[in-house]
Design an enzyme around this catalytic site. Sequence first.
Site, short mmCIF file in Angstrom:
data_model
loop_
_atom_site.label_atom_id
_atom_site.label_comp_id
_atom_site.label_asym_id
_atom_site.label_seq_id
_atom_site.Cartn_x
_atom_site.Cartn_y
_atom_site.Cartn_z
N ASP A 122 -2.73 29.99 -18.46
CA ASP A 122 -4.04 30.47 -17.68
C ASP A 122 -4.03 31.84 -17.02
O ASP A 122 -2.84 32.50 -16.95
CB ASP A 122 -4.24 29.31 -16.70
CG ASP A 122 -5.62 29.27 -16.00
OD1 ASP A 122 -6.45 30.20 -16.37
OD2 ASP A 122 -6.03 28.22 -15.40
N HIS B 235 -0.84 26.64 -11.10
CA HIS B 235 -1.76 27.38 -10.34
C HIS B 235 -1.37 27.09 -8.65
O HIS B 235 -1.13 27.90 -7.95
CB HIS B 235 -3.20 27.16 -10.53
CG HIS B 235 -4.07 27.66 -9.26
ND1 HIS B 235 -4.27 29.14 -9.10
CD2 HIS B 235 -4.79 26.94 -8.40
CE1 HIS B 235 -5.01 29.22 -8.05
NE2 HIS B 235 -5.44 27.97 -7.53
#
Length: 781
Positions: free
Chosen positions: A624, A756
């Site tokens: 990501d 994340h």
Amino acid sequence: AVVSTQSGHYGRGERGSRYAQIVLRPENLETTQGNGGRPVEMLTNYFELNIKNAQPFYQYHVTFEPAMDNIKLRKALVHNINILKNCHIFDGNLLYTPLKLTETEFHVVTRREENVRIGLVLTQEVAQGSDQFIQVANIIMNEIASRHMGLERIKRDYFNPTKSITIPQHKIELYPGYEFSIRRYTYGVLLGLDIKHKIIRTDTALEFMNSIMQRSRGAQSEITKELVGSIVMTKYNNKTYRVDDVDFGTKPSDEVELKSGRISYIDYYKKNYEIIIKDSNQPLLIHRSKTKIQGNTVERQIHLVPEVCYMTGLTDNMRSDYRIMQDLAQYTRQDPDKRHKALIGFKESIDESTEAVNLLTSWGLEMSPGILDVTGRQQPPEQILIKNGGTFPCDARKESFDNITRKNFVISSAEIRDNFTVVCTSKDIAAANTFLETVAKVGPACGIEIRGGNVLEIRSDRAEDYITAIRNNETNPKIVVCLVPNNKKDRYDAIKKHCCIDQPLPSQVLVTKNLNPKKAMSVVTKVVMQMNAKLGGELWSVHIPMKKVMYVGIDTYHDSGSQRSVGGFVASMNDLCTRYFSKTTWQPSKQELISQLEVCMTDALKQYHEKNGAYPDRVIVFRDGVGDGQLLAVKEQELRDMKTALSRLPKMPELVFVVVTKRIQQRFFLKAGSRLTNPGPGTIVDTKVTRDELFDFFLVPQSVGQGTVTPTHYNVLEFQTTLKPDHLQKIAYKLCHIYFNWTGTIRVPAVCQYAHKLAFLVGQSLHRDPSPQLANLLYYL
């Protein structure tokens, strides 16, 4: 804005076209399309751009005698050449026109009555559909938006300030507008169009600074901390600037050296913009920009007067205010029908402008009357795996499983029992007792072995008191819960830093106001589930037929106040994807690429072997936080490092490497009779709006209660596997179900979200690597 200084050359080099098509598709693929799922008919936010009538056009290099450094003057002089007036694109050096000129030398006269010779040298013929053709088509659309539709360009998007929407109760103004770009896709050359809103706050940077000074003692440091990294807008020219520093030593009454001589900032604004600066003693904001002058990159320092700068975007406090977000959503979250109407309105605005239609026609371009049809495939709802091999159905419409908490569902409990501690002030003893009572109700009901617990009372809510209590706690708990009176960041950071580095111990920080009678049961249920997950307990999973696969998630976090960026690396350690190994790595600020992936992958493979007695047969990586411009670098550096780590194993595992992107332009609208609605969760699109040079697809993983759902884009850079595209699409969707912080699907595979959360915690609060003792726990949830 006043440019006051220039410094430093950064070397030569030309910027590549953002429309260049770099081939990143893995080799030897029979197909990039899947076939599983139920076909669904949709529309997408793309207009077909018919280029059949487009003739090849011509690129000329333009010279001026005498030499002209001013690009605006160059453009004005070229525009005065009659034969080119309405049919050319000129960037200051290169000129494009559909006309093959017989005359290539022109003489023009400037306003100062200087004679200028303009020479045009034909450098190449630009083919229909080439990268340069696409680049020029984008410039033509930009011209139409700014000259013929009355839109103002702000950064790369176009907005209409004359139709601004004011929300006075929140001091917010919204500029409606569009984001668009032309590219080649599988279906052909398409114009992608999306609705945008620019949030302008009606408070100036000076008012923002004054409000900080009123509430803060160390005003200057607080002002710098709050403003650096924010974006301000100057309405007199509709330009936005990033604030890089605050100069407290310079004020508007000071003078600055310009080409025309010395002038004060106050006189500059009065002379150029007829703006009267009222506060002559305010500090100035600094914006640093890099521009190219004769091939060299030069840094320019621009001073801005806060009084004429308007704040943009939302602060963290504004985002957490439900009323503000609700009032904004009325305008920014448009449902598919409203969004479709706005897209068609864009096309109608072009059709109503004779000049715009003539400009397109002169270049042989034509937009389709409506947006593009596309066929997707919807995957069936997943069954959630729970305790003792049982299953729990997902809500087919929302793909959520909120009601799972009413069952004894947990796959495995961390056996917390009474081995946890609650730390709170004397004021919050009642809240602590409420927490313990609720824990005893909800924990066992979910299948989590937890009860009792002990309370440590501290004198004040200072971070030092919490840390001292945790350090001196003789009960040696498995996990500590800190009840705090508010969301004060410094205290949260200090607690997390102590529990993740100095005294490795899973921790939970909970604001006491969330324990009110209305919310307590729901909040404590989620907290207990988090506590179980942080200690290695398994909540739920989904059925994944493939075994011996290690799923890896990678993300980066950039801290605006730090000189470094942190990369989060998380890898699954079992077939159910319920246990994980994590590691962090550091790189220079704002750098997306992670340089230590070889070490991370090597450590993860070692851990996998220790836990399973064998290495994985397949490794599937979801990366990501990477923009289009960095894909080639990711393939050449990060993918290479991973292959190096895998090549050391006795047998090279199959490798799949996928870049996951959430912030995208694409939207899909499901046809439902005469209406348009959002496509259901599990909808996959891998035709028409994908790109020939990529192996990519779109997945709608979740439903939204308001507005239009945003799909997630998957771009496969490596596919050395016996799997089919259909398998990868299904795996990506399945992994969106097993993020333990949410009883439903999330926008990305769970390993991405875990990466994340890890990178965010370390970059935002810890600023150092966490203790390796926590590497096998989800302590960052």
